[in-house]
Design a protein around this motif. Sequence first.
Motif, PDB file in Angstrom:
ATOM      1  N   TYR A 169       0.772  -1.240  -0.021  1.00 45.91           N
ATOM      2  CA  TYR A 169      -0.179  -0.006   0.138  1.00 45.91           C
ATOM      3  C   TYR A 169       0.915   1.183  -0.039  1.00 45.91           C
ATOM      4  CZ  TYR A 169      -4.502  -2.487   0.826  1.00 45.91           C
ATOM      5  OH  TYR A 169      -5.401  -3.429   0.797  1.00 45.91           O
ATOM      6  N   GLY A 170       1.955   1.099   0.858  1.00 42.76           N
ATOM      7  CA  GLY A 170       2.805   2.376   0.746  1.00 42.76           C
ATOM      8  C   GLY A 170       3.431   2.760  -0.778  1.00 42.76           C
ATOM      9  N   ILE A 171       3.830   1.618  -1.489  1.00 42.60           N
ATOM     10  CA  ILE A 171       4.449   1.635  -2.648  1.00 42.60           C
ATOM     11  C   ILE A 171       3.280   2.422  -3.682  1.00 42.60           C
ATOM     12  CG2 ILE A 171       5.476   0.731  -4.768  1.00 42.60           C
ATOM     13  CD1 ILE A 171       6.548  -1.294  -2.626  1.00 42.60           C
ATOM     14  N   LEU A 172       2.111   1.723  -3.482  1.00 46.83           N
ATOM     15  CA  LEU A 172       0.915   2.429  -4.315  1.00 46.83           C
ATOM     16  C   LEU A 172       0.763   3.724  -4.013  1.00 46.83           C
ATOM     17  CD1 LEU A 172      -1.143   2.029  -6.215  1.00 46.83           C
ATOM     18  CD2 LEU A 172      -2.725   1.259  -4.400  1.00 46.83           C
ATOM     19  N   ALA A 173       0.801   4.351  -2.417  1.00 40.90           N
ATOM     20  CA  ALA A 173       0.596   5.636  -2.308  1.00 40.90           C
ATOM     21  C   ALA A 173       1.827   6.512  -2.804  1.00 40.90           C
ATOM     22  CB  ALA A 173       0.608   5.731  -0.859  1.00 40.90           C
ATOM     23  N   LYS A 174       2.889   6.070  -2.852  1.00 42.84           N
ATOM     24  CA  LYS A 174       3.941   6.632  -3.338  1.00 42.84           C
ATOM     25  C   LYS A 174       3.839   6.972  -4.788  1.00 42.84           C
ATOM     26  CE  LYS A 174       9.199   6.274  -3.540  1.00 42.84           C
ATOM     27  NZ  LYS A 174      10.286   5.349  -3.420  1.00 42.84           N
TER      28      LYS A 174
END
Length: 406
Positions: A169-174
């Motif tokens: 989810y962090g990479i997607l948000a990034k």
Amino acid sequence: MPPNAAAALAGLRRLCTTTDAATITISRAKSQLRSEFDPDKALQIYSSVSKHYSSPVTSRYALDLTIRRLAKCRRHSDIVDLIESQKSDPKVASEPFLSTLIRSYGIADMFDRALQTYHQMDTFGTPRTSVSFNALLTACVNCALYHNAPHLFDEIPKQYGVVPDKVSYGILAKSFCRIGDPAKALQVLKDAQGNGVVITAVTYTTILDVLFRKGKIDEAEKLWRLMEETGCVDVTAYNMKLKFLTAGGGGLPEKVNGLIDEMVKARFMPDTISYNYLMTCYFKNGMVEEAKKVYDGLRGKQCRPNAATFRTVVYFLCRNEDFEGGYRVFKESAKVNKIPDFNTMKILVEGLVKKGKKKEAEELIRTVKKRFPCNMLNAWAKVERNLNLVSDDGADNVESKKDSEP
């Protein structure tokens, strides 16, 4: 072994000269790779110890450095040979090991091969979890294919039954932050929370950064309060605020100093990045001596200058016509292999020549030509011609001089 693995391995052997692995330790190899910018020598070092890595993290670190050296010189066929040769290693059945190969293709800006490697995992008998999925998402973002990340996030879990975790989810948000869409990044937070996934501090600060950059101050402060409630405020988060204050939030030293004081009261010790922003703020406000005092006092605050520190100090000293001071800071950067970028160094060289410090300019170029990637050598040769300088690569560089203060 994959069809092309034998040919790839043979290609790699042709690239690297024979080295006795017993003559170099893994720790020594890592140290050499950090300071070795010649791609052929980097390949040789990696080849000498690549079979002896027991830790996936150590293997990833060494391979990443080697791939970066090759990528900067656009040695794409060599990159393919190197990574494909790793697929003949029995460790390829280990997900962390194979994930390293996927990430490496991302570093080399070769996402099609990263995706191909991910799809090959069944062939190698490698299990799929969020570990390899995150490696694929990271490769996608490293290749600046930000719009592709949401598609991967939707399709890969459906195709292979992978469950995204907090890193996913962090990479997607990034990816949404990179395309300047904080609204979608904030929606990712809600989706993660709805799926029972706890968001990391890294993800919060990534979104906080883009909110500040977009001038969405109210939303940024709202997110900050949420971060406080979830215990995700840390030094990195404070540094995002310092960045905003320095770049677009007024740029007043008293505000930056005030926030640093707030950090200390909250029991977060300012780090090198924090003080970099303070130095930048001082320089921008013409307070050169105050900025130099911060730089000189870094080690006393248990902080080591990083590449951004040296770049900032050299650049602003040159802007203030203090080329001799800039040269001294450059020499300090060279000792720790953190030489500033080409444009900053070019300004310094031109300034040294302008001040009649031709010898120092030649010594500087002699040093940086050994440290900069091969694709920059032509640019340095042009600088030399334009300034009528000569650098003898066989002569001593600035680091070997006992006393070369200008």
